[in-house]
Design an enzyme around this catalytic site. Structure first.
Site, PDB file in Angstrom:
ATOM      1  N   TYR A 104       6.200  -1.977   1.463  1.00  0.00           N
ATOM      2  CA  TYR A 104       5.537  -0.467   0.974  1.00  0.00           C
ATOM      3  C   TYR A 104       6.753   0.395   0.111  1.00  0.00           C
ATOM      4  O   TYR A 104       7.899   0.928   0.663  1.00  0.00           O
ATOM      5  CB  TYR A 104       5.785   0.338   2.085  1.00  0.00           C
ATOM      6  CG  TYR A 104       4.744   1.523   2.603  1.00  0.00           C
ATOM      7  CD1 TYR A 104       4.058   2.378   0.535  1.00  0.00           C
ATOM      8  CD2 TYR A 104       5.210   2.703   2.939  1.00  0.00           C
ATOM      9  CE1 TYR A 104       4.015   3.979   0.543  1.00  0.00           C
ATOM     10  CE2 TYR A 104       5.090   3.622   2.640  1.00  0.00           C
ATOM     11  CZ  TYR A 104       4.713   4.168   1.608  1.00  0.00           C
ATOM     12  OH  TYR A 104       4.158   6.018   1.812  1.00  0.00           O
ATOM     13  N   ASP A 143       2.227  -2.049  -1.750  1.00  0.00           N
ATOM     14  CA  ASP A 143       1.629  -0.242  -2.600  1.00  0.00           C
ATOM     15  C   ASP A 143       3.335  -0.038  -3.715  1.00  0.00           C
ATOM     16  O   ASP A 143       4.463   0.389  -3.036  1.00  0.00           O
ATOM     17  CB  ASP A 143       1.308   0.459  -1.189  1.00  0.00           C
ATOM     18  CG  ASP A 143       1.766   1.785  -1.838  1.00  0.00           C
ATOM     19  OD1 ASP A 143       2.286   2.022  -3.227  1.00  0.00           O
ATOM     20  OD2 ASP A 143       1.194   3.028  -1.839  1.00  0.00           O
ATOM     21  N   HIS A 241      -5.883   4.070  -0.131  1.00  0.00           N
ATOM     22  CA  HIS A 241      -5.941   3.004  -1.273  1.00  0.00           C
ATOM     23  C   HIS A 241      -7.318   2.302  -0.886  1.00  0.00           C
ATOM     24  O   HIS A 241      -7.929   1.832   0.076  1.00  0.00           O
ATOM     25  CB  HIS A 241      -5.015   2.214  -0.600  1.00  0.00           C
ATOM     26  CG  HIS A 241      -3.224   3.184  -1.232  1.00  0.00           C
ATOM     27  ND1 HIS A 241      -3.046   2.592  -1.767  1.00  0.00           N
ATOM     28  CD2 HIS A 241      -2.568   4.297  -0.157  1.00  0.00           C
ATOM     29  CE1 HIS A 241      -1.762   3.624  -2.154  1.00  0.00           C
ATOM     30  NE2 HIS A 241      -1.875   3.797  -0.857  1.00  0.00           N
TER      31      HIS A 241
END
Length: 249
Positions: A104, A143, A241
């Site tokens: 992330y 991500d 998302h």
């Protein structure tokens, strides 16, 4: 081998919105999640047939990553060597034939106050992945908080210079790809437009598909011949998302 990555933006909330239905339906060999937003003991997630690995942020309700894998790895590493990770952002699993890394990536923030830190992070990540890739192939997912090209967001012109679409952030992605990595989705769908993985919570934005593609699978060049599919499951709700997935043969 099927791999899935999803920024769930709070796992406890996502579970209430159908996370487990998707988890069972997709039946991935490895399922990676980002932004779990919880601490150890705050959820009892039953994933029968999977080994669970969690990296929690020190700050409560913030960041965090996890991987659920059917096959037990040879080793597990949390964070990046020589770069302090107090936000639970990275997990690496080592298997006999490859590494799987989920991440992330720190957001530069709307006012770009965290851009300098973000760029330092990118350099550390690139060095780390190069080091892994010298040992065996790598699957890197998560991500990554950047739309690499104008194809990867709906309004490229108006977002130029904004967080996630700065020249600096995009160049860091270009540099990483130049070191022997491939954007799996773009490799199989080089010119496809309108394929996004994140949408603002602003009214009707997702319905109108005004989004960004900021969730990725990057794979080592030597895995290209094994890449069968690279998909974006934009129909799956439960987070701002959506999941992304690849299949390797």
């Amino acid at each position: 081998m099927k791999l899935v990555s999803w920024n769930v933006n709070g796992l406890r909330a996502c579970v209430k919105k159908g996370f487990m239905d998707y988890f069972h339906e997709v039946d991935a060999d490895l399922f990676c999640i980002q932004e779990t937003k919880l601490q150890e003991g705050q959820i009892d997630l039953v994933t029968e047939g999977y080994h669970q690995y969690w990296n929690y942020a020190e700050k409560k309700g913030y960041s965090g990553t996890a991987i659920f894998t059917k096959k037990k790895p040879l080793g597990v590493t949390y964070g990046i060597r020589d770069f302090e990770d107090l936000e639970g952002r990275v997990i690496t699993l080592e298997f006999e034939e490859l590494f799987v890394v989920t991440m992330y990536t720190p957001n530069a923030k709307r006012d770009l106050t965290r851009l300098a830190y973000r760029l330092e992070w990118e350099d550390a990540v690139r060095s780390y992945l190069i080091e892994l890739n010298q040992q065996k192939p790598v699957v890197f997912c998560g991500d990554l908080n950047v739309a690499h090209t104008p194809l990867d967001l709906r309004n490229a012109k108006s977002n130029k210079g904004n967080s996630g679409f700065t020249t600096e952030e995009r160049e860091k992605m270009t540099q990483l790809l130049a070191e022997g990595f491939v954007d799996a989705f773009r490799y199989l769908h080089p010119n496809q437009e309108g394929m996004y993985t994140w949408w603002s919570y602003m009214s009707t934005v997702r319905e109108r598909n005004i989004g960004w593609r900021i969730d990725y699978f990057l794979i080592s060049e030597q895995l290209k011949s094994r890449l069968k599919r690279a998909d974006i499951h934009s129909n799956i709700l439960g987070s701002d998302h959506c999941p992304v997935a690849i299949e390797l043969i």
